[in-house]
Write an enzyme that holds these catalytic residues in place. Structure first.
Site, PDB file in Angstrom:
ATOM      1  N   LYS A  57       0.807  -1.211   0.000  1.00 20.38           N
ATOM      2  CA  LYS A  57       0.000   0.000   0.000  1.00 20.38           C
ATOM      3  C   LYS A  57       0.848   1.274   0.000  1.00 20.38           C
ATOM      4  O   LYS A  57       0.386   2.326  -0.454  1.00 20.38           O
ATOM      5  CB  LYS A  57      -0.946   0.011   1.194  1.00 20.38           C
ATOM      6  CG  LYS A  57      -2.064  -1.016   1.114  1.00 20.38           C
ATOM      7  CD  LYS A  57      -3.016  -0.883   2.291  1.00 20.38           C
ATOM      8  CE  LYS A  57      -4.148  -1.887   2.217  1.00 20.38           C
ATOM      9  NZ  LYS A  57      -5.124  -1.725   3.312  1.00 20.38           N
ATOM     10  N   ASP A  93     -10.155   2.593   2.357  1.00 19.69           N
ATOM     11  CA  ASP A  93     -10.200   2.055   3.720  1.00 19.69           C
ATOM     12  C   ASP A  93     -10.754   3.095   4.691  1.00 19.69           C
ATOM     13  O   ASP A  93     -11.446   2.755   5.658  1.00 19.69           O
ATOM     14  CB  ASP A  93      -8.809   1.620   4.184  1.00 19.69           C
ATOM     15  CG  ASP A  93      -8.338   0.344   3.516  1.00 19.69           C
ATOM     16  OD1 ASP A  93      -9.200  -0.448   3.079  1.00 19.69           O
ATOM     17  OD2 ASP A  93      -7.123   0.140   3.434  1.00 19.69           O
ATOM     18  N   GLY A 117      -1.556  -2.068  17.282  1.00 14.34           N
ATOM     19  CA  GLY A 117      -0.894  -2.373  16.024  1.00 14.34           C
ATOM     20  C   GLY A 117      -0.203  -1.165  15.434  1.00 14.34           C
ATOM     21  O   GLY A 117      -0.471  -0.016  15.815  1.00 14.34           O
TER      22      GLY A 117
END
Length: 437
Positions: A57, A93, A117
């Site tokens: 990405k 997204d 994360g």
């Protein structure tokens, strides 16, 4: 290819059926295991529009001639559109995560939000949280850094109100892993996990056990695909399509798990349910016989159950990881909470109930050789069956009638209409059923 998805590994991607249902075009999965292959693919520009997933990405950014505001804010692109050789980079997204919040009634405004994360999805969630007006966004990593605190430090943040896992921890095939203990967060209002395989990660199972809204990433996956498909085709797609495809995918991929007393008909009814639902049938007892290398009675007898129960738990863990199954369990599977948690990861649990006097005795059932033994088992297990299930079906008629009743319960859970009577269908007065993807 014209349309598709590139990424490092795509073996468990659901993007193909989602896009083909949304846009009506052929959508191909194109795994590119190395960065060199990804660079070569992008230089060739031999596509109309593609999606991009982990780990490319950010790699695609230099190839973009234009980048939209969402992609620029996040620092990554998941949608590339080829306009006569010029590449437009978008990030859907952001819109997908926002849709997930709206759909589930989760408000981040003035809330303390914790993100687990450090990857690209964390950047997306961070950008959305800021746009939604979160009071504070706490980033958590395995190691303390300038931008993130450690998990040990995170345990002290009792003010957290919304928790979002953006890491791959708990994702298939490493099911069952979890990074946090929710008991540290007494003010939690909702838990989200961007993982969609399994449907319920250990984190979400813990949230459900506390009665909290627990949201997985399947809706976000479909939503971002819808917005990408609009870039692909230049046509608007109703938002209602997100919910429709999300429900249909969950119904198709979810397991149906039958629990109940030995001899209640789980196997015979399970086989019929598998045919009705288009799923594969698995009898847990057959799995155990294969692993034992002989009959269950060889290691299971009254007063000596542990070796068998250990094998049963291992089978539950393995079967619970997979999807698209109808699973007939053994009567004692509910005796261990770990088994139910494993089966709930991807499954809807239905309790198949049958009157005691109608239960089959003997045969290959070592613990139910007499009516008295069955009555003792029922006294212990009935409350466990009731607590574990999401629906209950009384098996007091034919196996076909019970199977149809189970299917109706399964469909209702996913928001599908109940099948109309055969007479109504013949008369043409029945309601139109939802189509599966």
């Amino acid at each position: 290819m014209e349309y598709g998805l590139i990424g490092g590994r795509l073996g468990h991607s659901y993007s193909k059926p989602i896009h083909e249902e949304l846009g009506g075009y052929d959508y191909r999965l194109c795994p590119l295991p190395t960065p060199e292959e990804a660079h070569a693919f992008l230089r060739a520009r031999d596509f109309k529009a593609i999606n991009v997933t982990i780990p490319y990405k950010e790699l695609v950014l230099p190839y973009c001639d234009e980048i939209d505001d969402a992609a620029r804010a996040i620092g990554s692109v998941n949608t590339l559109v080829n306009k006569n050789g010029r590449l437009e980079g978008h990030n859907t997204d952001f819109a997908g995560f926002t849709w997930m919040l709206r759909k589930n009634g989760i408000c981040l405004k003035n809330k303390t939000v914790m993100l687990l994360g450090t990857g690209g999805t964390q950047k997306t969630a961070l950008a959305v949280a800021r746009a939604e007006g979160a009071a504070e966004v706490i980033l958590v990593s395995r190691r303390h850094s300038e931008k993130a605190i450690s998990y040990e430090e995170a345990a002290a943040r009792r003010d957290v109100q919304v928790l979002v896992n953006t890491s791959p921890v708990g994702m298939y095939p490493e099911n069952g892993a979890c990074l946090v203990d929710l008991e540290h967060y007494p003010n939690l209002e909702a838990v989200l996990d961007v993982i969609y395989n399994p449907f319920r990660t250990e984190l979400l199972l813990r949230a459900e056990a506390r009665g909290l809204p627990a949201v997985n990433g399947m809706g976000m996956l479909v939503a971002q695909a819808k917005y990408a498909a609009e870039y692909f085709t230049g046509k608007q797609i109703p938002d209602a399509e997100i919910g429709r495809i999300d429900k249909a995918l969950r119904r198709r991929l979810s397991n149906l798990v039958l629990i109940g007393m030995p001899g209640c008909g789980k196997t015979s009814i399970g086989k019929r349910c598998a045919q009705l639902l288009g799923k594969r049938f698995v009898d847990m007892d057959d799995v155990l016989v294969e692993r034992i290398g002989g009959p269950i009675s060889g290691i299971l007898s009254p007063g000596s159950e542990k070796p068998f129960r250990d094998l049963e738990s291992a089978a539950a863990r393995d079967l619970g990881k997979e999807n698209g199954q109808v699973i007939a369990t053994g009567g004692g599977v509910v005796l261990r909470e770990e088994n139910i948690r494993a089966l709930r990861q991807n499954g809807v649990i239905v309790y198949l109930s049958r009157p005691l006097k109608a239960l089959a005795l003997g045969g290959g059932r070592p613990l139910s050789q007499s009516a008295e033994a069955v009555a003792r088992l029922y006294e212990t297990r009935a409350p466990l069956y009731a607590a574990a299930c999401e629906a209950r079906v009384e098996n007091t008629g034919t196996a076909d009638e019970a199977a149809r009743a189970v299917k109706e319960k399964f469909d209702e859970i996913f928001g599908f209409e109940r099948a109309e009577p055969e007479s109504a269908r013949r008369a043409g007065t029945g309601a139109v059923r939802h189509a599966d993807v």
